[in-house]
Write a protein that holds these residues in place. Sequence first.
Motif, PDB file in Angstrom:
ATOM      1  N   LEU A  64       0.855  -1.189   0.000  1.00 29.80           N
ATOM      2  CA  LEU A  64       0.000   0.000   0.000  1.00 29.80           C
ATOM      3  C   LEU A  64       0.892   1.241   0.000  1.00 29.80           C
ATOM      4  N   THR A  65       0.551   2.190  -0.866  1.00 28.87           N
ATOM      5  CA  THR A  65       1.333   3.426  -0.943  1.00 28.87           C
ATOM      6  C   THR A  65       0.395   4.633  -0.777  1.00 28.87           C
ATOM      7  N   GLU A  66       0.968   5.812  -0.812  1.00 28.98           N
ATOM      8  CA  GLU A  66       0.311   7.114  -0.653  1.00 28.98           C
ATOM      9  C   GLU A  66       0.049   7.373   0.830  1.00 28.98           C
ATOM     10  N   ASN A  67       0.788   8.353   1.308  1.00 27.11           N
ATOM     11  CA  ASN A  67       0.816   8.674   2.731  1.00 27.11           C
ATOM     12  C   ASN A  67      -0.574   8.755   3.372  1.00 27.11           C
ATOM     13  N   ALA A  68      -1.461   9.527   2.767  1.00 29.31           N
ATOM     14  CA  ALA A  68      -2.776   9.747   3.382  1.00 29.31           C
ATOM     15  C   ALA A  68      -3.546   8.432   3.483  1.00 29.31           C
ATOM     16  N   VAL A  69      -3.313   7.537   2.541  1.00 29.96           N
ATOM     17  CA  VAL A  69      -4.005   6.246   2.540  1.00 29.96           C
ATOM     18  C   VAL A  69      -3.346   5.289   3.529  1.00 29.96           C
ATOM     19  N   VAL A  70      -2.022   5.275   3.532  1.00 27.05           N
ATOM     20  CA  VAL A  70      -1.283   4.407   4.458  1.00 27.05           C
ATOM     21  C   VAL A  70      -1.681   4.752   5.910  1.00 27.05           C
ATOM     22  N   MET A  71      -1.753   6.044   6.213  1.00 26.40           N
ATOM     23  CA  MET A  71      -2.115   6.450   7.580  1.00 26.40           C
ATOM     24  C   MET A  71      -3.550   6.043   7.919  1.00 26.40           C
ATOM     25  N   GLN A  72      -4.454   6.180   6.944  1.00 27.02           N
ATOM     26  CA  GLN A  72      -5.846   5.773   7.213  1.00 27.02           C
ATOM     27  C   GLN A  72      -5.932   4.260   7.420  1.00 27.02           C
ATOM     28  N   TYR A  73      -5.144   3.519   6.654  1.00 28.29           N
ATOM     29  CA  TYR A  73      -5.141   2.066   6.809  1.00 28.29           C
ATOM     30  C   TYR A  73      -4.655   1.698   8.214  1.00 28.29           C
ATOM     31  N   LEU A  74      -3.549   2.302   8.633  1.00 31.10           N
ATOM     32  CA  LEU A  74      -2.996   1.999   9.958  1.00 31.10           C
ATOM     33  C   LEU A  74      -4.011   2.360  11.052  1.00 31.10           C
ATOM     34  N   THR A  97      -8.465  17.866   5.472  1.00 28.82           N
ATOM     35  CA  THR A  97      -7.179  18.296   6.031  1.00 28.82           C
ATOM     36  C   THR A  97      -6.032  17.469   5.469  1.00 28.82           C
ATOM     37  N   LEU A  98      -6.238  16.153   5.340  1.00 30.99           N
ATOM     38  CA  LEU A  98      -5.185  15.302   4.767  1.00 30.99           C
ATOM     39  C   LEU A  98      -4.870  15.733   3.340  1.00 30.99           C
ATOM     40  N   ASN A  99      -5.922  16.016   2.593  1.00 32.62           N
ATOM     41  CA  ASN A  99      -5.708  16.422   1.199  1.00 32.62           C
ATOM     42  C   ASN A  99      -5.003  17.767   1.113  1.00 32.62           C
ATOM     43  N   PHE A 100      -5.375  18.677   2.020  1.00 38.28           N
ATOM     44  CA  PHE A 100      -4.711  19.985   2.059  1.00 38.28           C
ATOM     45  C   PHE A 100      -3.222  19.803   2.350  1.00 38.28           C
ATOM     46  N   ILE A 101      -2.901  18.982   3.342  1.00 40.38           N
ATOM     47  CA  ILE A 101      -1.493  18.811   3.712  1.00 40.38           C
ATOM     48  C   ILE A 101      -0.727  18.136   2.572  1.00 40.38           C
ATOM     49  N   ALA A 102      -1.350  17.125   1.958  1.00 42.62           N
ATOM     50  CA  ALA A 102      -0.660  16.382   0.890  1.00 42.62           C
ATOM     51  C   ALA A 102      -0.365  17.263  -0.315  1.00 42.62           C
ATOM     52  N   THR A 103      -1.354  18.050  -0.713  1.00 38.80           N
ATOM     53  CA  THR A 103      -1.200  18.772  -1.981  1.00 38.80           C
ATOM     54  C   THR A 103      -0.620  20.172  -1.817  1.00 38.80           C
ATOM     55  N   GLU A 104      -0.938  20.837  -0.707  1.00 41.57           N
ATOM     56  CA  GLU A 104      -0.507  22.230  -0.545  1.00 41.57           C
ATOM     57  C   GLU A 104       0.797  22.357   0.242  1.00 41.57           C
ATOM     58  N   LEU A 105       1.012  21.448   1.196  1.00 36.58           N
ATOM     59  CA  LEU A 105       2.247  21.529   1.986  1.00 36.58           C
ATOM     60  C   LEU A 105       3.273  20.504   1.507  1.00 36.58           C
ATOM     61  N   PHE A 150      -5.855  13.986  19.139  1.00 36.93           N
ATOM     62  CA  PHE A 150      -4.792  13.827  18.133  1.00 36.93           C
ATOM     63  C   PHE A 150      -5.282  12.883  17.030  1.00 36.93           C
ATOM     64  N   SER A 151      -5.016  13.268  15.782  1.00 33.60           N
ATOM     65  CA  SER A 151      -5.433  12.429  14.649  1.00 33.60           C
ATOM     66  C   SER A 151      -4.262  12.264  13.676  1.00 33.60           C
ATOM     67  N   ILE A 152      -4.479  11.430  12.678  1.00 38.80           N
ATOM     68  CA  ILE A 152      -3.438  11.211  11.674  1.00 38.80           C
ATOM     69  C   ILE A 152      -3.083  12.514  10.942  1.00 38.80           C
ATOM     70  N   ALA A 153      -4.031  13.439  10.865  1.00 42.97           N
ATOM     71  CA  ALA A 153      -3.724  14.732  10.214  1.00 42.97           C
ATOM     72  C   ALA A 153      -2.651  15.485  11.000  1.00 42.97           C
ATOM     73  N   ASP A 154      -2.677  15.346  12.324  1.00 45.12           N
ATOM     74  CA  ASP A 154      -1.668  16.031  13.150  1.00 45.12           C
ATOM     75  C   ASP A 154      -0.288  15.419  12.943  1.00 45.12           C
ATOM     76  N   ALA A 155      -0.245  14.091  12.753  1.00 45.30           N
ATOM     77  CA  ALA A 155       1.050  13.448  12.493  1.00 45.30           C
ATOM     78  C   ALA A 155       1.640  13.993  11.190  1.00 45.30           C
ATOM     79  N   TYR A 156       0.786  14.141  10.199  1.00 47.86           N
ATOM     80  CA  TYR A 156       1.230  14.630   8.882  1.00 47.86           C
ATOM     81  C   TYR A 156       1.664  16.103   8.984  1.00 47.86           C
ATOM     82  N   ALA A 157       0.846  16.911   9.666  1.00 44.27           N
ATOM     83  CA  ALA A 157       1.182  18.342   9.819  1.00 44.27           C
ATOM     84  C   ALA A 157       2.496  18.500  10.584  1.00 44.27           C
ATOM     85  N   PHE A 158       2.696  17.639  11.580  1.00 40.25           N
ATOM     86  CA  PHE A 158       3.929  17.709  12.377  1.00 40.25           C
ATOM     87  C   PHE A 158       5.150  17.526  11.480  1.00 40.25           C
TER      88      PHE A 158
END
Length: 202
Positions: A64-74, A97-105, A150-158
């Motif tokens: 499985l690839t793609e960060n936002a998907v891998v985190m949701q799977y976990l 939020t996941l999409n914003f972080i993935a594409t904009e940041l 705390f959510s997976i979005a916070d891990a990504y933003a961090f």
Amino acid sequence: MKLYYAPGACSLAPHIVAREAGLDVALDRIAFGAERKTESGRDFYDINPQGAVPTLELDTGEVLTENAVVMQYLAAQAPQAGLAPGEGMAHWRLLETLNFIATELHKGFSPLFRNPADDVRETIFATLRNRFALLERKLGDKTYLLGDTFSIADAYAFVMMTWARKFKLNLGDQPKLEAYFQRILARPAVQQALKAEGLSLS
Ligand SMILES: N[C@@H](CCC(=O)N[C@@H](CS)C(=O)NCC(=O)O)C(=O)O
């Protein structure tokens, strides 16, 4: 499960998620280079033809690839940890939020890893400063991006904020983001993940 990662790369986010979720996930480090080998000695392109981390190998052998998907799977493997709300408006806010972080940041940072010319770097910095200001607005006065939890979005933003530090992108006029960064940094799972990747941050 096995997580292919590179120290401090975007794969740090699912690494944190795996620890927050208390999952038994083995780590295999990727050395980025022309060859791109795993620490365990395999050709990483045989596992993920894109050669990118994070890559999650399931116990079934599926990849499985793609960060936002891998985190949701976990997160879905440990629903009791509450890392990814699956219902109501909170679910849509998470995906937004996941999409914003993935594409904009995340993808906004990518050119900086290729050592751009100074003027190009300044243009990228200006865009990223704007995107971090938007992230701060999303955070508002909440503890975490989705609220108190705390959510997976916070891990990504961090991880994006660790990159801001790495590239000396000054976020000094965004004190709420700095406090948010320190809040996440203090989490035991985050400290464990940083230590396992050989990173030290303050
Ligand atoms: N679309 C992928 C991109 C992942 C990505 O950009 N990974 C970077 C590290 S942060 C990488 O592996 N770069 C090496 C390369 O692309 O050659 C995702 O969202 O997971």
